[in-house]
Design a protein around this motif. Structure first.
Motif, short mmCIF file in Angstrom:
data_model
loop_
_atom_site.label_atom_id
_atom_site.label_comp_id
_atom_site.label_asym_id
_atom_site.label_seq_id
_atom_site.Cartn_x
_atom_site.Cartn_y
_atom_site.Cartn_z
N THR A 168 28.35 10.83 19.24
CA THR A 168 29.66 10.57 19.83
C THR A 168 29.78 11.08 21.27
OG1 THR A 168 30.60 12.63 18.98
CG2 THR A 168 30.79 10.68 17.57
N ASP A 169 28.70 11.68 21.81
CA ASP A 169 28.69 12.26 23.15
C ASP A 169 29.87 13.21 23.34
OD1 ASP A 169 27.61 12.67 25.69
OD2 ASP A 169 28.90 11.13 26.59
N SER A 170 29.96 14.18 22.41
CA SER A 170 31.02 15.16 22.50
C SER A 170 30.51 16.52 22.03
CB SER A 170 32.23 14.74 21.66
OG SER A 170 31.87 14.59 20.31
N PHE A 171 31.22 17.55 22.46
CA PHE A 171 30.92 18.91 22.01
C PHE A 171 31.85 19.23 20.85
CE2 PHE A 171 29.59 19.13 26.49
CZ PHE A 171 28.30 19.60 26.31
N LEU A 172 31.28 19.82 19.81
CA LEU A 172 32.07 20.21 18.64
C LEU A 172 32.09 21.73 18.56
CD1 LEU A 172 30.48 17.84 15.96
CD2 LEU A 172 32.40 17.37 17.51
N VAL A 173 33.24 22.29 18.29
CA VAL A 173 33.35 23.70 17.98
C VAL A 173 33.39 23.78 16.47
CG1 VAL A 173 34.70 25.81 18.23
CG2 VAL A 173 34.58 24.18 20.13
N ILE A 174 32.39 24.43 15.89
CA ILE A 174 32.27 24.47 14.44
C ILE A 174 32.29 25.90 13.93
CG2 ILE A 174 30.97 22.31 14.38
CD1 ILE A 174 28.48 24.04 13.76
N ALA A 175 32.60 26.03 12.65
CA ALA A 175 32.54 27.30 11.94
C ALA A 175 31.76 27.05 10.66
CB ALA A 175 33.92 27.83 11.64
N ASP A 176 30.77 27.89 10.40
CA ASP A 176 30.04 27.81 9.15
C ASP A 176 30.90 28.44 8.06
OD1 ASP A 176 27.78 26.61 10.27
OD2 ASP A 176 26.95 28.55 10.83
N PRO A 180 35.50 23.64 28.40
CA PRO A 180 36.59 23.84 27.45
C PRO A 180 36.12 24.15 26.03
CG PRO A 180 36.45 21.53 28.07
CD PRO A 180 35.51 22.29 28.96
N ALA A 181 35.00 23.58 25.60
CA ALA A 181 34.51 23.86 24.25
C ALA A 181 34.09 25.32 24.13
CB ALA A 181 33.35 22.94 23.89
N ASP A 182 33.39 25.83 25.14
CA ASP A 182 32.97 27.23 25.11
C ASP A 182 34.17 28.16 25.19
OD1 ASP A 182 30.10 26.92 24.98
OD2 ASP A 182 30.20 26.18 27.03
N GLU A 183 35.15 27.80 25.98
CA GLU A 183 36.36 28.63 26.09
C GLU A 183 37.11 28.66 24.76
OE1 GLU A 183 38.32 26.82 29.41
OE2 GLU A 183 36.83 27.55 30.83
N TYR A 184 37.21 27.51 24.11
CA TYR A 184 37.89 27.44 22.82
C TYR A 184 37.14 28.26 21.77
CZ TYR A 184 40.17 25.57 18.67
OH TYR A 184 40.85 25.45 17.48
N ARG A 189 37.13 19.05 18.88
CA ARG A 189 36.17 18.17 19.58
C ARG A 189 36.56 18.09 21.05
NH1 ARG A 189 33.46 14.65 16.10
NH2 ARG A 189 34.19 14.79 13.97
N PHE A 190 35.55 18.06 21.92
CA PHE A 190 35.78 17.95 23.36
C PHE A 190 34.82 16.90 23.92
CE2 PHE A 190 37.09 22.17 22.14
CZ PHE A 190 38.26 22.35 22.83
N PRO A 191 35.30 16.01 24.80
CA PRO A 191 34.41 15.02 25.40
C PRO A 191 33.37 15.71 26.29
CG PRO A 191 36.58 14.94 26.43
CD PRO A 191 36.67 15.90 25.28
N ALA A 192 32.16 15.14 26.32
CA ALA A 192 31.08 15.74 27.09
C ALA A 192 31.25 15.53 28.59
CB ALA A 192 29.74 15.18 26.63
N GLY A 193 32.08 14.60 29.01
CA GLY A 193 32.21 14.27 30.42
C GLY A 193 33.30 15.02 31.15
N GLY A 194 33.46 16.30 30.87
CA GLY A 194 34.51 17.08 31.54
C GLY A 194 34.17 17.34 32.99
N PRO A 195 35.13 17.86 33.75
CA PRO A 195 34.89 18.17 35.16
C PRO A 195 33.78 19.21 35.32
CG PRO A 195 37.21 18.42 34.60
CD PRO A 195 36.46 18.19 33.32
N ARG A 196 33.06 19.09 36.42
CA ARG A 196 31.97 20.03 36.69
C ARG A 196 32.51 21.46 36.76
NH1 ARG A 196 27.04 19.27 40.68
NH2 ARG A 196 26.17 21.34 40.48
#
Length: 58
Positions: A46-54, A23-27, A12-19
């Motif tokens: 939760t206003d966050s980005f999730l990296v998921i796997a099906d 980090p979610a895409d990099e992960y 999980r990554f917070p949505a309010g990262g630096p412009r």
């Protein structure tokens, strides 16, 4: 109604990262490079980005 695939949240990554920081895409890219079919989705609740796997049904 079709069955939904089971999903695992890898990170999980917070949505309010630096412009300009993604980090979610990099992960997710790191996971994909290791053979894990990861993707990024937004969790509005939760206003966050999730990296998921099906999880594939075998």
């Amino acid at each position: 109604m079709p069955d939904q695939p089971a999903r695992t949240v890898l990170e999980r990554f917070p949505a309010g990262g630096p412009r300009g920081s993604w980090p979610a895409d990099e992960y997710a890219a790191q996971q994909q490079a290791q053979g894990q079919p990861a993707r990024v989705v937004m969790d509005l609740r939760t206003d966050s980005f999730l990296v998921i796997a099906d999880n594939s049904a075998a």
